[in-house]
Write a protein that holds these residues in place. Sequence first.
Motif, mmCIF file in Angstrom:
data_model
loop_
_atom_site.group_PDB
_atom_site.id
_atom_site.type_symbol
_atom_site.label_atom_id
_atom_site.label_comp_id
_atom_site.label_asym_id
_atom_site.label_seq_id
_atom_site.Cartn_x
_atom_site.Cartn_y
_atom_site.Cartn_z
ATOM 1 N N VAL A 84 0.844 -1.191 0.000
ATOM 2 C CA VAL A 84 0.000 0.000 0.000
ATOM 3 C C VAL A 84 0.882 1.245 0.000
ATOM 4 N N THR A 85 0.620 2.118 -0.950
ATOM 5 C CA THR A 85 1.248 3.442 -0.979
ATOM 6 C C THR A 85 0.257 4.412 -0.361
ATOM 7 N N TYR A 86 0.756 5.307 0.501
ATOM 8 C CA TYR A 86 -0.119 6.163 1.297
ATOM 9 C C TYR A 86 0.421 7.576 1.316
ATOM 10 N N VAL A 87 -0.438 8.531 0.946
ATOM 11 C CA VAL A 87 -0.125 9.960 1.047
ATOM 12 C C VAL A 87 -1.233 10.585 1.877
ATOM 13 N N ILE A 104 0.516 23.268 5.740
ATOM 14 C CA ILE A 104 0.143 21.865 5.924
ATOM 15 C C ILE A 104 0.936 21.372 7.132
ATOM 16 N N GLN A 105 0.275 21.294 8.287
ATOM 17 C CA GLN A 105 0.995 20.981 9.507
ATOM 18 C C GLN A 105 1.110 19.490 9.781
ATOM 19 N N GLU A 106 0.168 18.691 9.292
ATOM 20 C CA GLU A 106 0.253 17.250 9.498
ATOM 21 C C GLU A 106 0.240 16.566 8.148
ATOM 22 N N TYR A 107 1.198 15.653 7.940
ATOM 23 C CA TYR A 107 1.353 14.972 6.664
ATOM 24 C C TYR A 107 2.156 13.699 6.883
ATOM 25 N N ASN A 108 2.001 12.777 5.946
ATOM 26 C CA ASN A 108 2.738 11.531 5.987
ATOM 27 C C ASN A 108 2.728 10.939 4.586
ATOM 28 N N ASN A 128 7.324 12.799 7.017
ATOM 29 C CA ASN A 128 6.532 12.761 8.237
ATOM 30 C C ASN A 128 6.695 14.066 9.000
ATOM 31 N N HIS A 129 5.593 14.527 9.573
ATOM 32 C CA HIS A 129 5.578 15.814 10.286
ATOM 33 C C HIS A 129 6.034 15.719 11.742
#
Length: 182
Positions: A84-87, A104-108, A128-129
Amino acid sequence: MKLKSPYFVVFMLTLALLACAPEENNYTPEEPNNEFTFNGETYNLESLIIYDENTSTNEPGVIRLSLFNKESAVITSNADVNDVTYVYFEINATTLENSTYTTIQEYNVSINNSVVDSDFITGTTLLNHSDPASDLFAQSSAVNITNFTAFNIVFTFTFNRADGQVISGSYDGNYLAPNGIN
């Protein structure tokens, strides 16, 4: 010499015109990419799930966008899934609009993930944030939404990591919004 039939003349003119007709245009416009790139590698993105956490239309809340390389029905099915690729990123807004979001304060972003017994198991993290001192932290980010309707969304995204690496991609397609969108 006298032609015996005016139909013969029309037939000959028609042949001449068809012989001079332009060739077929086989150009097919380039389809949207629905992918992201990192370090020269390209990763497909097939589905988008949007969770709108706004409880009021007056104050901005969190809108979570999760992109996957699998169909949303597969991701939400409770079945075990590999590769699984996840953005993932959050936008603080009352509603999504055609706009550029740069906070954009939260990302992965991660690849080679799996879902086993309904648990998401992280594979290789690319962004990762959670740790500003890490190379995986984004020094800057932008999400540019150019079209947003009740059924479709078109956007691009770019994250510049602390080590200078860039993750950029685009999505143009339908989305699943389990709790609706304000």
